[in-house]
Design a protein around this motif. Structure first.
Motif, PDB file in Angstrom:
ATOM      1  N   GLU A 178       0.756  -1.097  -0.017  1.00  0.00           N
ATOM      2  CA  GLU A 178       0.060   0.002  -0.191  1.00  0.00           C
ATOM      3  C   GLU A 178       1.002   1.213   0.025  1.00  0.00           C
ATOM      4  N   ILE A 179       2.005   1.364   0.735  1.00  0.00           N
ATOM      5  CA  ILE A 179       2.766   2.319   0.699  1.00  0.00           C
ATOM      6  C   ILE A 179       3.449   2.760  -0.500  1.00  0.00           C
ATOM      7  N   TYR A 180       3.774   1.464  -1.225  1.00  0.00           N
ATOM      8  CA  TYR A 180       4.265   1.472  -2.537  1.00  0.00           C
ATOM      9  C   TYR A 180       3.326   2.295  -3.549  1.00  0.00           C
ATOM     10  N   ALA A 181       2.160   1.945  -3.359  1.00  0.00           N
ATOM     11  CA  ALA A 181       1.007   2.443  -4.213  1.00  0.00           C
ATOM     12  C   ALA A 181       0.682   3.887  -4.138  1.00  0.00           C
ATOM     13  N   MET A 182       1.068   4.344  -2.784  1.00  0.00           N
ATOM     14  CA  MET A 182       0.739   5.712  -2.420  1.00  0.00           C
ATOM     15  C   MET A 182       1.816   6.452  -3.009  1.00  0.00           C
ATOM     16  N   VAL A 183       3.058   5.853  -2.763  1.00  0.00           N
ATOM     17  CA  VAL A 183       4.173   7.080  -3.322  1.00  0.00           C
ATOM     18  C   VAL A 183       4.736   6.875  -4.814  1.00  0.00           C
ATOM     19  N   TYR A 184       4.361   5.567  -5.229  1.00  0.00           N
ATOM     20  CA  TYR A 184       5.138   5.423  -6.762  1.00  0.00           C
ATOM     21  C   TYR A 184       4.488   6.344  -7.660  1.00  0.00           C
ATOM     22  N   GLU A 185       5.558   7.011  -8.262  1.00  0.00           N
ATOM     23  CA  GLU A 185       5.143   7.724  -9.292  1.00  0.00           C
ATOM     24  C   GLU A 185       5.995   7.545 -10.650  1.00  0.00           C
ATOM     25  N   PRO A 186       5.885   7.202 -11.744  1.00  0.00           N
ATOM     26  CA  PRO A 186       6.710   7.182 -12.727  1.00  0.00           C
ATOM     27  C   PRO A 186       7.819   8.248 -12.756  1.00  0.00           C
ATOM     28  N   TYR A 187       9.021   8.056 -13.045  1.00  0.00           N
ATOM     29  CA  TYR A 187      10.063   8.926 -13.312  1.00  0.00           C
ATOM     30  C   TYR A 187       9.620   9.755 -14.221  1.00  0.00           C
ATOM     31  N   THR A 188      10.076  11.218 -14.050  1.00  0.00           N
ATOM     32  CA  THR A 188       9.924  12.322 -15.056  1.00  0.00           C
ATOM     33  C   THR A 188      10.890  13.262 -14.741  1.00  0.00           C
ATOM     34  N   ASP A 189      11.250  13.980 -16.046  1.00  0.00           N
ATOM     35  CA  ASP A 189      12.189  15.086 -15.554  1.00  0.00           C
ATOM     36  C   ASP A 189      11.898  16.197 -16.767  1.00  0.00           C
ATOM     37  N   ALA A 190      12.653  17.409 -16.669  1.00  0.00           N
ATOM     38  CA  ALA A 190      12.140  18.347 -17.555  1.00  0.00           C
ATOM     39  C   ALA A 190      12.731  17.974 -18.897  1.00  0.00           C
ATOM     40  N   GLU A 191      13.782  17.426 -19.046  1.00  0.00           N
ATOM     41  CA  GLU A 191      14.410  16.974 -20.409  1.00  0.00           C
ATOM     42  C   GLU A 191      13.426  16.037 -21.178  1.00  0.00           C
ATOM     43  N   VAL A 248       9.642  15.327 -25.855  1.00  0.00           N
ATOM     44  CA  VAL A 248       8.232  15.042 -26.303  1.00  0.00           C
ATOM     45  C   VAL A 248       7.844  16.077 -27.233  1.00  0.00           C
ATOM     46  N   ARG A 249       8.237  17.571 -26.785  1.00  0.00           N
ATOM     47  CA  ARG A 249       7.777  18.761 -27.593  1.00  0.00           C
ATOM     48  C   ARG A 249       8.434  18.878 -29.113  1.00  0.00           C
ATOM     49  N   GLY A 250       9.094  17.843 -29.435  1.00  0.00           N
ATOM     50  CA  GLY A 250       9.532  17.981 -30.781  1.00  0.00           C
ATOM     51  C   GLY A 250       8.827  18.120 -31.792  1.00  0.00           C
ATOM     52  N   GLY A 251       9.379  18.009 -33.021  1.00  0.00           N
ATOM     53  CA  GLY A 251       8.478  18.382 -34.222  1.00  0.00           C
ATOM     54  C   GLY A 251       7.838  16.923 -34.670  1.00  0.00           C
ATOM     55  N   PHE A 287       6.332   7.595 -26.071  1.00  0.00           N
ATOM     56  CA  PHE A 287       5.420   6.316 -25.340  1.00  0.00           C
ATOM     57  C   PHE A 287       5.528   6.752 -23.982  1.00  0.00           C
ATOM     58  N   TYR A 288       6.808   6.899 -23.257  1.00  0.00           N
ATOM     59  CA  TYR A 288       6.659   6.664 -22.061  1.00  0.00           C
ATOM     60  C   TYR A 288       6.143   7.741 -21.038  1.00  0.00           C
ATOM     61  N   TYR A 289       6.247   9.090 -21.820  1.00  0.00           N
ATOM     62  CA  TYR A 289       5.527  10.090 -21.313  1.00  0.00           C
ATOM     63  C   TYR A 289       4.044  10.033 -21.512  1.00  0.00           C
ATOM     64  N   ALA A 322      22.684   1.943 -23.371  1.00  0.00           N
ATOM     65  CA  ALA A 322      23.568   1.703 -22.090  1.00  0.00           C
ATOM     66  C   ALA A 322      23.320   3.185 -21.175  1.00  0.00           C
ATOM     67  N   ASN A 323      22.656   4.123 -21.845  1.00  0.00           N
ATOM     68  CA  ASN A 323      22.348   5.355 -21.232  1.00  0.00           C
ATOM     69  C   ASN A 323      21.678   5.249 -19.926  1.00  0.00           C
ATOM     70  N   GLU A 324      22.416   5.960 -18.774  1.00  0.00           N
ATOM     71  CA  GLU A 324      21.675   5.531 -17.499  1.00  0.00           C
ATOM     72  C   GLU A 324      20.470   5.984 -17.641  1.00  0.00           C
ATOM     73  N   ARG A 325      20.175   7.354 -18.006  1.00  0.00           N
ATOM     74  CA  ARG A 325      18.673   7.653 -17.975  1.00  0.00           C
ATOM     75  C   ARG A 325      17.559   7.018 -18.626  1.00  0.00           C
ATOM     76  N   VAL A 326      18.090   6.632 -19.851  1.00  0.00           N
ATOM     77  CA  VAL A 326      17.303   5.658 -20.614  1.00  0.00           C
ATOM     78  C   VAL A 326      16.708   4.306 -20.042  1.00  0.00           C
ATOM     79  N   LEU A 327      17.864   3.920 -19.165  1.00  0.00           N
ATOM     80  CA  LEU A 327      17.654   2.653 -18.421  1.00  0.00           C
ATOM     81  C   LEU A 327      16.918   3.035 -17.464  1.00  0.00           C
ATOM     82  N   LEU A 328      16.996   4.130 -16.879  1.00  0.00           N
ATOM     83  CA  LEU A 328      16.015   4.398 -15.666  1.00  0.00           C
ATOM     84  C   LEU A 328      14.583   4.564 -16.199  1.00  0.00           C
TER      85      LEU A 328
END
Lengths: 193, 288
Positions: free
Chosen positions: B154-167, B172-175, B187-189, B209-215
């Protein structure tokens, strides 16, 4: 009331037992309808305190017993319960008027209870002081004398019947005892006054 | 001298004629009248005495009845009091048990994406969300449920939110023309996690192999409740001591452990120095 205490199971049995002077029947009648009477009287006369209702119930049972014992009430055309309830209500109305508004005093239903006219409702007219004096004076009379006087003048028994009941040797002994008891009683009561 | 006559009259033993004569004599003979009245009065007093005895007898019975009634009332009252005391004790035990097992739930965080407010609910599965039109009032400063028992799940359900960042938002706003990486992010967004995982396969080796992509990939698995692939990725990332995203890696790996009820490992991660100042980890630790 416990079932062990219920010795007489019908009104007829109780009536006959009272006639024969069985005090167990007297006690049983008192306990048997007491709670129901208090409930009925409390509903009917809301202003009357419980103690006075109990007092009226006691007077009813005593009057009822006296009438049977003295041979004035020989047959009951209704149940003992109905008779006693009506009598109790009459006592409440007669002696507890100070609690009752006129509107509270409804005419009592007496249909089918002709024996009620025999009952003397006037036995609360004496003061407590008067009763205490009387009690202490009469207590000085031996039990046997009291019993003889009672049998003779209230139960209307003949001298011969008393001789038989009290196991006297002769009717003359009964007559003498009776006369002496009566004189003694008068003396005691004169002295009290 | 009139005693016998009076006695016979009072005992009702006279014939009608005798009675009539006696009553006539009573009218004229004052001595007889006095004697008769005295006797009658004495017998009446005797009757009163008898009544008083009977009354005393009934008063004794009454006393016994009232004493029994009073005892019964006391007994009934005693049982009622006992019942109330037992109920009170049970209530206090329940209260004690309940308060010791109740923990403050962390405030729910509301993420705003365009016109949608996404709110996680305690009893939902991790990837489940409730979508509410923007403009609706959702209490964001109070916990969704207070004073309830919470399992790690339940704690997990309450706090989990998919990772997001400004980049991610910029990509996503690309052409209209999008490369695989942008499609992956898109797709992820847009919460199409399965698609995102599928597109990950098209990325070049560097990006893979990019750390952010893997995250992001690990988060896609997490959002789909695929804990073990997510853990596998996150554990690998966690082993890299030079990681730039150590804080997020610790956070999501901790959540994975929490979800699997591996409390000790989760606690260790939530207590990692990188998360020490993070309010999310403090709240989870409190809730745990």
């Amino acid at each position: 009331m416990n079932s062990e205490e219920t010795r007489f199971t019908s009104d007829k049995e109780l009536f006959e037992a009272l006639k024969g002077g069985h005090m167990e029947a007297f006690d049983q009648i008192y306990k048997m309808h007491r709670t129901e009477f208090i409930y009925a009287a409390t509903s009917k006369f809301r202003a009357v305190p419980k103690d006075d209702i109990i007092d009226a119930w006691q007077d009813s049972v005593i009057s009822f017993y006296e009438q049977i014992r003295d041979g004035k009430l020989v047959y009951l055309s209704c149940s003992i319960r109905s008779f006693l309830f009506l009598l109790g209500f009459r006592y409440i109305i007669k002696y507890k008027r100070r609690y009752l508004k006129e509107t509270d005093i409804q005419p009592l239903e007496e249909t089918g209870i002709p024996d009620m006219s025999l009952i003397d409702l006037d036995w609360q007219s004496r003061t407590q002081d008067n009763l205490k004096q009387l009690h202490s004076a009469v207590n000085q009379l031996p039990d046997q004398s009291r019993r003889i006087l009672y049998m003779r003048f209230y139960e209307q028994k003949t001298v011969e019947e008393i001789r038989s009941i009290m196991n006297y040797n002769s009717s003359n002994a009964v007559s003498v005892t009776l006369s002496r008891a009566l004189v003694k009683l008068k003396e005691l009561l004169q002295h009290k006054k | 001298m009139y005693e016998e006559k009076i006695e016979r009259y009072l005992a009702n033993e006279m014939s009608t004629e005798e009675r009539k004569n006696f009553e006539g004599q009573l009218q004229h003979d004052s001595v007889l009248k006095d004697e008769f009245e005295n006797t009658q009065k004495a017998l009446e007093d005797l009757r009163w005495h008898q009544r008083m005895d009977l009354k005393a007898r009934l008063q004794n019975i009454e006393k016994t009845i009232q004493s029994n009634e009073s005892q019964n009332t006391k007994l009934k009252f005693g049982w009622i009091v006992l019942g109330i005391v037992i109920l009170l004790i049970l209530f206090l035990i329940w209260l004690r048990f309940n308060s010791s097992s109740t923990q403050e739930i962390p405030d729910l965080k509301i993420k705003t994406n365009h016109d949608t407010i996404i709110r996680h609910v305690p009893d939902a599965m991790p990837q489940e969300t409730i979508k509410v039109k923007s403009g609706e009032i959702i209490p964001d400063s109070k916990p969704e449920i207070k004073k309830a028992k919470h399992t790690p799940e339940e704690i997990y359900a309450m706090v989990y939110e998919p990772y997001t960042d400004a980049e991610l938002e910029n990509q996503v706003r690309g052409g209209d023309e999008k490369n695989d990486y942008e499609v992956f992010c898109n797709f992820y967004y847009n919460e199409r996690y399965a698609k995102a995982i599928s597109v990950y396969g098209n990325l070049n080796a560097d990006l893979k192999a990019n750390e952010r992509v893997l995250l992001i990939k690990a988060n896609s698995h997490l959002a789909l409740n695929q804990l073990f692939p997510a853990i596998s990725i996150l554990e690998k990332l966690h082993r890299d001591t030079n990681s730039k995203n150590k804080k997020e890696i610790c956070w999501y790996l901790g959540l994975c452990y929490l979800r699997l009820n591996r409390i000790d490992e989760a606690t260790k991660l939530f207590s990692d120095p990188s998360l020490r100042s993070d309010p999310r980890s403090k709240k989870v630790l409190r809730a745990m």
